[in-house]
Design a protein around this motif. Structure first.
Motif, PDB file in Angstrom:
ATOM      1  N   MET A 139       0.838  -1.183   0.000  1.00  0.00           N
ATOM      2  CA  MET A 139       0.000   0.000   0.000  1.00  0.00           C
ATOM      3  C   MET A 139       0.885   1.249   0.000  1.00  0.00           C
ATOM      4  O   MET A 139       1.902   1.303   0.693  1.00  0.00           O
ATOM      5  N   ALA A 140       0.467   2.277  -0.753  1.00  0.00           N
ATOM      6  CA  ALA A 140       1.257   3.503  -0.880  1.00  0.00           C
ATOM      7  C   ALA A 140       1.112   4.379   0.355  1.00  0.00           C
ATOM      8  O   ALA A 140       0.067   4.412   0.992  1.00  0.00           O
ATOM      9  N   LYS A 141       2.202   5.069   0.652  1.00  0.00           N
ATOM     10  CA  LYS A 141       2.189   5.994   1.786  1.00  0.00           C
ATOM     11  C   LYS A 141       1.516   7.308   1.365  1.00  0.00           C
ATOM     12  O   LYS A 141       1.609   7.725   0.210  1.00  0.00           O
ATOM     13  N   THR A 142       0.890   7.942   2.321  1.00  0.00           N
ATOM     14  CA  THR A 142       0.301   9.261   2.065  1.00  0.00           C
ATOM     15  C   THR A 142       1.413  10.294   2.048  1.00  0.00           C
ATOM     16  O   THR A 142       2.286  10.300   2.909  1.00  0.00           O
ATOM     17  N   ASN A 143       1.383  11.176   1.064  1.00  0.00           N
ATOM     18  CA  ASN A 143       2.394  12.208   0.931  1.00  0.00           C
ATOM     19  C   ASN A 143       1.936  13.437   1.721  1.00  0.00           C
ATOM     20  O   ASN A 143       1.251  14.316   1.201  1.00  0.00           O
ATOM     21  N   PHE A 144       2.311  13.496   2.979  1.00  0.00           N
ATOM     22  CA  PHE A 144       1.874  14.575   3.848  1.00  0.00           C
ATOM     23  C   PHE A 144       2.486  15.920   3.447  1.00  0.00           C
ATOM     24  O   PHE A 144       1.871  16.955   3.641  1.00  0.00           O
ATOM     25  N   GLN A 145       3.688  15.900   2.894  1.00  0.00           N
ATOM     26  CA  GLN A 145       4.319  17.154   2.471  1.00  0.00           C
ATOM     27  C   GLN A 145       3.513  17.805   1.352  1.00  0.00           C
ATOM     28  O   GLN A 145       3.348  19.027   1.327  1.00  0.00           O
ATOM     29  N   TYR A 146       3.016  17.002   0.428  1.00  0.00           N
ATOM     30  CA  TYR A 146       2.211  17.529  -0.662  1.00  0.00           C
ATOM     31  C   TYR A 146       0.933  18.167  -0.112  1.00  0.00           C
ATOM     32  O   TYR A 146       0.558  19.273  -0.503  1.00  0.00           O
ATOM     33  N   GLU A 147       0.269  17.467   0.801  1.00  0.00           N
ATOM     34  CA  GLU A 147      -0.963  17.982   1.388  1.00  0.00           C
ATOM     35  C   GLU A 147      -0.706  19.284   2.152  1.00  0.00           C
ATOM     36  O   GLU A 147      -1.473  20.236   2.053  1.00  0.00           O
ATOM     37  N   LYS A 148       0.386  19.305   2.885  1.00  0.00           N
ATOM     38  CA  LYS A 148       0.727  20.503   3.649  1.00  0.00           C
ATOM     39  C   LYS A 148       0.997  21.673   2.700  1.00  0.00           C
ATOM     40  O   LYS A 148       0.542  22.800   2.935  1.00  0.00           O
ATOM     41  N   ARG A 149       1.715  21.417   1.629  1.00  0.00           N
ATOM     42  CA  ARG A 149       2.031  22.467   0.659  1.00  0.00           C
ATOM     43  C   ARG A 149       0.751  23.003   0.008  1.00  0.00           C
ATOM     44  O   ARG A 149       0.601  24.212  -0.190  1.00  0.00           O
ATOM     45  N   GLN A 150      -0.179  22.132  -0.300  1.00  0.00           N
ATOM     46  CA  GLN A 150      -1.439  22.558  -0.899  1.00  0.00           C
ATOM     47  C   GLN A 150      -2.232  23.448   0.059  1.00  0.00           C
ATOM     48  O   GLN A 150      -2.814  24.456  -0.346  1.00  0.00           O
ATOM     49  N   LYS A 151      -2.228  23.087   1.340  1.00  0.00           N
ATOM     50  CA  LYS A 151      -2.913  23.908   2.339  1.00  0.00           C
ATOM     51  C   LYS A 151      -2.251  25.280   2.452  1.00  0.00           C
ATOM     52  O   LYS A 151      -2.932  26.306   2.554  1.00  0.00           O
ATOM     53  N   GLU A 152      -0.919  25.302   2.434  1.00  0.00           N
ATOM     54  CA  GLU A 152      -0.187  26.573   2.511  1.00  0.00           C
ATOM     55  C   GLU A 152      -0.494  27.457   1.305  1.00  0.00           C
ATOM     56  O   GLU A 152      -0.694  28.660   1.439  1.00  0.00           O
ATOM     57  N   LEU A 153      -0.525  26.854   0.118  1.00  0.00           N
ATOM     58  CA  LEU A 153      -0.832  27.611  -1.093  1.00  0.00           C
ATOM     59  C   LEU A 153      -2.247  28.172  -1.044  1.00  0.00           C
ATOM     60  O   LEU A 153      -2.492  29.311  -1.463  1.00  0.00           O
ATOM     61  N   GLU A 154      -3.196  27.398  -0.539  1.00  0.00           N
ATOM     62  CA  GLU A 154      -4.573  27.853  -0.424  1.00  0.00           C
ATOM     63  C   GLU A 154      -4.691  29.013   0.563  1.00  0.00           C
ATOM     64  O   GLU A 154      -5.377  29.997   0.301  1.00  0.00           O
ATOM     65  N   LYS A 155      -3.975  28.923   1.681  1.00  0.00           N
ATOM     66  CA  LYS A 155      -3.980  30.009   2.667  1.00  0.00           C
ATOM     67  C   LYS A 155      -3.397  31.283   2.062  1.00  0.00           C
ATOM     68  O   LYS A 155      -3.919  32.380   2.253  1.00  0.00           O
ATOM     69  N   LYS A 156      -2.304  31.124   1.324  1.00  0.00           N
ATOM     70  CA  LYS A 156      -1.657  32.274   0.691  1.00  0.00           C
ATOM     71  C   LYS A 156      -2.585  32.914  -0.332  1.00  0.00           C
ATOM     72  O   LYS A 156      -2.710  34.144  -0.404  1.00  0.00           O
ATOM     73  N   LYS A 157      -3.263  32.096  -1.119  1.00  0.00           N
ATOM     74  CA  LYS A 157      -4.187  32.590  -2.126  1.00  0.00           C
ATOM     75  C   LYS A 157      -5.335  33.364  -1.475  1.00  0.00           C
ATOM     76  O   LYS A 157      -5.713  34.446  -1.941  1.00  0.00           O
TER      77      LYS A 157
END
Length: 65
Positions: free
Chosen positions: A1-19
Motif C-alpha cells: 500500500m502507498a504511503k500518504t504524501n503529507f508534504q504535498y498535502e501541507k504544501r497545498q494547504k499553505e498555497l490555499e492560505k496564501k491565495k
C-alpha cells in the motif's frame, strides 16, 4: 500500500492560505480605493454622471453646417 504524501498535502494547504490572504488583501485595497457611498448618497452620486452624459448627447447634436 502507498504511503500518504503529507508534504504535498501541507504544501497545498499553505498555497490555499496564501491565495486567500492575497484575495483578501486585494479586496481590502479595492474597498479603500473605491469607497461605497453612504446609504443616503447612493442615488446622488451613482446616477449623476449617467444623467449628465445623456443630457450632453441630446442638447448638442454633432451636425456640422
Amino acid at each position: 500500500m502507498a504511503k500518504t504524501n503529507f508534504q504535498y498535502e501541507k504544501r497545498q494547504k499553505e498555497l490555499e492560505k496564501k491565495k486567500k490572504a492575497e484575495e483578501k488583501a486585494r479586496r481590502k485595497l479595492e474597498a479603500k480605493n473605491n469607497p461605497k457611498p453612504a446609504d443616503g448618497e447612493e442615488g446622488a452620486e451613482g446616477e449623476e454622471p449617467e444623467a449628465d452624459d445623456a443630457d450632453d448627447a441630446t442638447d448638442a447634436p454633432a451636425q456640422p453646417q
